[in-house]
Each structure stands twice: as structure tokens, then as C-alpha cells.
Design an enzyme around this catalytic site. Structure first.
Site, mmCIF file in Angstrom:
data_model
loop_
_atom_site.group_PDB
_atom_site.id
_atom_site.type_symbol
_atom_site.label_atom_id
_atom_site.label_comp_id
_atom_site.label_asym_id
_atom_site.label_seq_id
_atom_site.Cartn_x
_atom_site.Cartn_y
_atom_site.Cartn_z
ATOM 1 N N ASP A 10 1.088 -1.032 -0.056
ATOM 2 C CA ASP A 10 -0.119 0.016 0.012
ATOM 3 C C ASP A 10 0.902 1.271 -0.215
ATOM 4 O OD1 ASP A 10 -2.389 1.491 0.048
ATOM 5 O OD2 ASP A 10 -1.913 1.953 2.360
ATOM 6 N N TYR A 42 -1.074 8.362 -2.334
ATOM 7 C CA TYR A 42 -1.120 8.043 -3.700
ATOM 8 C C TYR A 42 -2.505 8.865 -4.321
ATOM 9 C CZ TYR A 42 2.226 4.116 -3.889
ATOM 10 O OH TYR A 42 3.244 3.426 -4.135
ATOM 11 N N GLY A 43 -3.375 9.035 -3.475
ATOM 12 C CA GLY A 43 -4.705 9.284 -3.755
ATOM 13 C C GLY A 43 -4.899 10.460 -4.823
ATOM 14 N N CYS A 73 -4.242 -1.800 -2.108
ATOM 15 C CA CYS A 73 -4.267 -0.453 -2.062
ATOM 16 C C CYS A 73 -5.646 -0.091 -3.380
ATOM 17 C CB CYS A 73 -3.082 0.253 -2.708
ATOM 18 S SG CYS A 73 -2.980 2.169 -3.177
ATOM 19 N N ASN A 74 -6.514 0.609 -2.942
ATOM 20 C CA ASN A 74 -7.600 0.933 -4.083
ATOM 21 C C ASN A 74 -7.207 1.621 -5.221
ATOM 22 O OD1 ASN A 74 -10.626 -0.482 -2.932
ATOM 23 N ND2 ASN A 74 -9.083 0.417 -1.464
ATOM 24 N N THR A 75 -6.465 2.833 -5.007
ATOM 25 C CA THR A 75 -5.672 3.442 -5.884
ATOM 26 C C THR A 75 -5.097 2.867 -6.908
ATOM 27 O OG1 THR A 75 -5.947 5.121 -3.876
ATOM 28 C CG2 THR A 75 -4.955 5.829 -6.044
ATOM 29 N N THR A 188 -8.071 1.529 1.779
ATOM 30 C CA THR A 188 -7.797 0.595 2.882
ATOM 31 C C THR A 188 -7.424 1.529 4.010
ATOM 32 O OG1 THR A 188 -5.499 0.230 1.876
ATOM 33 C CG2 THR A 188 -7.065 -1.268 1.352
HETATM 34 N N1 DGL Z 1 -4.650 2.829 1.011
HETATM 35 C C1 DGL Z 1 -4.640 3.381 -0.431
HETATM 36 C C2 DGL Z 1 -5.918 3.210 -1.039
HETATM 37 O O1 DGL Z 1 -6.602 1.960 -0.828
HETATM 38 C C3 DGL Z 1 -4.070 4.689 -0.810
HETATM 39 C C4 DGL Z 1 -4.311 5.930 -0.259
HETATM 40 C C5 DGL Z 1 -3.402 7.016 -0.608
HETATM 41 O O2 DGL Z 1 -2.193 6.862 -0.521
HETATM 42 O O3 DGL Z 1 -3.969 8.230 -0.865
HETATM 43 O O4 DGL Z 1 -6.410 3.845 -2.139
#
Ligand code: DGL
Length: 271
Positions: A10, A42-43, A73-75, A188
């Protein structure tokens, strides 16, 4: 049987929500966790940036001889899945979106589903596609929550934290207005602040934890490949990050309820 570790990554703390679920469901599995804290959040990154960053993470995990990779990580899942599968050269790569979409689609009674996620995940439209593929009549409300990850990574995860509560209220309002009976925590990181989110939603709203949902899929996939670890042994746990090692250990332990033995810092750009 395959006793090699599972790779999980992540941008930071968020994937630990999948780690917590994995340790509960399959304590015998070894894993290598990477939080790319040097490049978090990452968002709000572009698909090209996410493909490049995710590629470094995949190559690092492959260098640790992992048997499968869970992109917690969803992103990254929503923006860079095809690139990651190519870079993994045959090692199975699983994301977090299809399992969460399936849990929401099978659980909703009204067909009104909300997704709380990063801006890049919302922009990708990946949740709408995954949900509508299973439930074409679903009404999906996707809300970008750009303030949450910086707050959580910065240690503002206490359910009474005023900055956290203000942000959560702003993101929960459109969910209440849409009358969603099911809300996917489509990042997440968000289960770390589940109590604050829950308190801002209508009573009885079901929450779907994308990291935890995907652990079930991961274990089913390993089982189908006859690649589960040795159930008689305790799995080895390794943690890596690319910056701010102390934050990952401290905030991670607060969420997981157990200490990481050690966290090693790596130069992710080398991979
Ligand atoms: N936890 C990550 C997700 O599920 C990334 C969040 C981030 O870094 O902005 O998207």
C-alpha cells in the site's frame, strides 16, 4: 503447499487493514508488507504515476520471492492493475476492488451503495463498473475523501479528533443524502477510522472493508492453486517502508493491536 510469503503493499498504513484480516484468518501464512511511505499519499496521482510507483512496489516484492501479491491499495488497483499484472511476470496479483464490490452487491437491500475512496479511485470509475457488472440496477454514489489519508498517516485517527470528525462529516453528508444502506470503504486506510465514519452515517448502514474482503479472495485463490502455507507453523512477518519507519511501526501497532518486531527502510527507487 507453498511456504513462500505473500507480498502485500500500500502507499502506507492502509494495507495493514488487510494484514490484520490475514493474520486473523490465516495465521500460518508468512507475508512481506511494504508501505511506500516516501511516495504517499497516492490518492491524487495520475494513472501514469500510479503505474510507475506500483511497478517499483511489485519489483521489490518479487525480489523477496513472494508467491502472490495482494495490492492492498484501491488507488493502485483501480488505476494500474494491467501494468502490475504485466510486471509480475506470472506471479498472481490480486486487487481489492472486485471482492469489496461483490460483498456490497450481495449485501445491499435497497441497491443504493456508496463508495468512499481517494480522488484517483473515484476518477477511475472502477467501483461503479465492478458493482454494475454484478447489480446493473445499483445506484452508486462515489465520494472522494482527499483529507482522510493525510490525517490518518499524520496520526489523527482517534475517533474524537476534531479535524478527523470535520472531514468525515463532510464526506458522510452526501452518503446520508443518497440514502445508501451499504458503504464501501474504498481506501484501505479508512477502516483505521471506522468508528468515526460509522458515527457520521445513518444507524444500521453496513460498511464493507475492502482490505478484509480481499483476504478471503486471496486465500481462496491460493487454495485453488494448492499454494497455502503450512497450517501447522506460525507465519513469518516482515515489514518494509520507504520512509518514516517509526510512524509505520507506531501507528500500525495502534491499529493492529500488536507490535511489529521490526520495520526496515528501503530505497524503493532502486527496484
Ligand atoms: N490506501 C490506499 C487506497 O486504498 C492509498 C491511499 C493514498 O495513499 O492516498 O486507496
Amino acid at each position: 503447499m507453498d511456504t513462500r510469503p505473500i507480498g502485500i503493499f500500500d502507499s502506507g498504513l492502509g494495507g495493514l487493514t488487510a494484514v490484520g484480516a490475514l493474520v486473523k484468518a490465516a495465521p500460518w501464512e508468512s507475508f512481506v508488507y511494504l508501505g511506500d511511505t516516501a511516495n504517499a499519499p497516492y490518492g491524487d496521482r495520475t494513472p501514469a504515476e500510479l503505474a510507475a510507483l506500483s511497478g517499483h512496489n511489485i519489483r521489490f516484492l518479487l525480489s523477496r520471492n513472494v508467491k502472490a501479491i495482494l495490492v492492498a491499495c484501491n488507488t493502485s488497483t483501480s488505476n494500474a492493475m494491467d501494468a502490475m499484472v504485466r510486471q509480475a511476470r506470472g506471479t498472481p496479483v490480486l486487487g481489492v476492488i472486485s471482492a469489496a464490490a461483490a460483498e456490497a452487491a450481495s449485501g445491499t437491500k435497497t441497491g443504493r451503495i456508496a463508495v468512499l475512496a481517494t480522488a484517483a479511485t473515484v476518477r477511475s470509475g472502477a467501483y461503479e463498473r465492478a458493482i454494475r457488472a454484478l447489480l446493473p440496477e445499483a445506484e452508486v454514489t462515489a465520494v472522494a475523501c482527499p483529507r482522510l489519508v493525510p490525517l490518518i498517516e499524520g496520526g489523527h485517527a482517534d475517533p474524537s479528533d476534531p479535524a478527523l470528525l470535520a472531514a468525515v462529516e463532510a464526506y458522510a453528508a452526501p452518503v446520508r443524502q443518497a440514502g445508501a444502506d451499504t458503504v464501501i470503504l474504498g481506501c484501505t486506510h479508512y477502516p483505521i477510522v471506522r468508528a468515526a465514519i460509522e458515527s457520521a452515517l445513518a444507524p444500521g448502514t453496513a460498511l464493507v472493508d475492502s482490505g478484509a474482503a480481499s483476504v478471503g479472495t486471496l486465500l481462496a485463490e491460493l487454495s485453488a492453486r494448492d499454494a497455502l502455507g503450512d497450517k501447522k507453523s506460525a507465519g513469518a512477518r516482515q515489514f518494509f517502508c520507504s520512509a518514516r519507519r517509526e510512524d509505520l511501526a507506531r501507528h500500525g501497532a495502534a491499529f493492529l493491536g500488536w507490535q511489529m518486531e521490526r520495520v526496515d527502510q528501503i530505497d524503493i527507487g532502486r527496484f
